[in-house]
Design an enzyme around this catalytic site. Structure first.
Site, mmCIF file in Angstrom:
data_model
loop_
_atom_site.group_PDB
_atom_site.id
_atom_site.type_symbol
_atom_site.label_atom_id
_atom_site.label_comp_id
_atom_site.label_asym_id
_atom_site.label_seq_id
_atom_site.Cartn_x
_atom_site.Cartn_y
_atom_site.Cartn_z
ATOM 1 N N HIS A 178 -10.777 0.947 -2.654
ATOM 2 C CA HIS A 178 -12.099 0.960 -2.031
ATOM 3 C C HIS A 178 -13.202 1.556 -2.901
ATOM 4 C CE1 HIS A 178 -10.500 -0.443 1.717
ATOM 5 N NE2 HIS A 178 -9.871 0.669 2.039
ATOM 6 N N LYS A 214 -6.826 -4.998 -3.085
ATOM 7 C CA LYS A 214 -7.531 -5.533 -1.921
ATOM 8 C C LYS A 214 -8.476 -4.473 -1.384
ATOM 9 C CE LYS A 214 -4.097 -4.020 1.420
ATOM 10 N NZ LYS A 214 -5.020 -3.154 2.162
ATOM 11 N N ASP A 229 -4.615 -0.766 -1.800
ATOM 12 C CA ASP A 229 -5.900 -0.588 -1.116
ATOM 13 C C ASP A 229 -6.833 0.085 -2.127
ATOM 14 O OD1 ASP A 229 -6.997 -1.140 1.476
ATOM 15 O OD2 ASP A 229 -6.945 0.983 2.007
ATOM 16 N N CYS A 251 -2.018 -2.809 7.612
ATOM 17 C CA CYS A 251 -1.893 -3.718 6.463
ATOM 18 C C CYS A 251 -0.592 -4.515 6.463
ATOM 19 C CB CYS A 251 -2.101 -2.945 5.180
ATOM 20 S SG CYS A 251 -3.822 -2.355 5.086
ATOM 21 N N HIS A 287 -10.760 7.063 1.957
ATOM 22 C CA HIS A 287 -9.379 6.954 1.475
ATOM 23 C C HIS A 287 -9.272 5.914 0.357
ATOM 24 C CE1 HIS A 287 -9.627 3.615 4.352
ATOM 25 N NE2 HIS A 287 -8.672 3.034 3.643
ATOM 26 N N ASP A 319 0.791 -1.236 0.000
ATOM 27 C CA ASP A 319 0.000 0.000 0.000
ATOM 28 C C ASP A 319 0.828 1.294 0.000
ATOM 29 O OD1 ASP A 319 -1.847 -2.017 0.276
ATOM 30 O OD2 ASP A 319 -2.835 -1.223 2.053
HETATM 31 C C1 VGL Z 1 -4.666 0.637 5.756
HETATM 32 C C2 VGL Z 1 -6.176 1.564 7.193
HETATM 33 C C3 VGL Z 1 -7.169 1.440 6.262
HETATM 34 C C4 VGL Z 1 -3.255 0.212 5.489
HETATM 35 C C5 VGL Z 1 -5.652 0.506 4.812
HETATM 36 O O1 VGL Z 1 -2.850 0.137 4.307
HETATM 37 O O2 VGL Z 1 -2.524 -0.036 6.477
HETATM 38 N N1 VGL Z 1 -4.934 1.153 6.946
HETATM 39 N N2 VGL Z 1 -6.899 0.914 5.070
HETATM 40 ZN ZN ZN Z 2 -8.307 1.007 3.511
#
Ligand code: VGL
Ligand code: ZN
Length: 254
Positions: free
Chosen positions: A81, A155, A79, A200, A130, A37
């Protein structure tokens, strides 16, 4: 070995002979580098800013520059979403970012929104909106070195469940293609870098260990969202036999 942990050794005297026992950790088998990420959303100017998150980039680029031929595979997780993702505080009336709620799922992994046979209660941290798919915020950091042979694993794209780990969603209901990609290349060890250490990176490392990989988290190639969760994540990873190493400990004697 990739990591020569020369800092630790014990002296032992036996029948008058002095033995020096060093704890050299030898990475065996084929190795993958996982970059978790490293996206605009998690940089200091992003939507879910991680303190000094940008500082992992030169460390990760340095690891690639120095050791790229030792990696049989490099994987970037992303990430990714829905704009109304269930992990967003904006989707929960009266809830602030960084507070928590309980999400209920039935035995098939479906979110219980009204009446339903609740099988699982998952504590969910509520985040700012995010890494919304197909936005600049969700793109990889421009400065992180990538190659066209790198594998990308998305993901968190199921709208009703979060996914910290790059292997499974938070309920363990669905799986990404990561484990298959690693097995296809006969990967035995994974070196994990990226963001965020307490979410993550942590959950990816725990799943990798559980799936039977040798796991190395390069601490200076990661940053956490919050101090307390970062400290407890590092402790739990060590307890579970996940190796916490520094990029400076990576030596080239393989
Ligand atoms: C993450 C919070 C929400 C991460 C992803 O990549 O650590 N943290 N979504
Ligand atoms: Zn996230």
């Amino acid at each position: 070995s990739l990591f020569a942990n020369t800092g630790m050794f014990t002296l032992q005297r036996c029948f008058g002979v002095l033995f020096i026992i060093t704890s050299l950790q030898v990475i065996s088998g084929r190795i993958a580098l996982l970059v978790i990420d490293v996206q605009n959303c998690f940089l200091p100017t992003g939507s879910l800013p991680v303190n000094d998150g940008d500082q992992v980039i030169p460390v990760i680029n340095g690891i690639r520059q120095q050791y790229d031929n030792l990696f049989s595979l490099v994987v970037f997780s992303q990430d990714w979403h829905c704009s109304d993702h269930i992990s967003f505080a904006s989707q929960h009336d009266g809830k602030n970012s960084y507070s928590t709620t309980i999400l209920q799922y039935d035995n098939t992994g479906k979110l219980c929104e009204s009446t339903c046979d609740v099988q699982y209660n998952l504590t969910q941290v509520l985040w700012p909106d995010h890494c919304i798919k197909n936005t600049t915020d969700a793109e990889f950091a421009v400065n992180v070195t990538r190659s066209n042979t790198d594998v990308i694993v998305k993901k968190g794209y199921h709208c009703k469940i979060d996914s910290y780990s790059a292997f499974f969603d938070n309920g363990g209901f669905s799986q990404t293609e990561l484990d298959v990609k690693l097995k296809e290349k006969d990967i035995k060890s994974v070196i994990i870098t990226g963001l965020a250490l307490d979410y993550c990176v942590f959950y990816t490392a725990k799943d990798a260990k559980r799936l039977g990989y040798n796991v190395y988290v390069v601490q200076d190639a990661t940053r956490g969202v919050e101090e307390g969760t970062t400290v407890s994540a590092v402790r739990e990873m060590k307890d579970q036999g996940i190796n916490i190493v520094q990029s400076s400990e990576m030596s080239r004697v393989m």
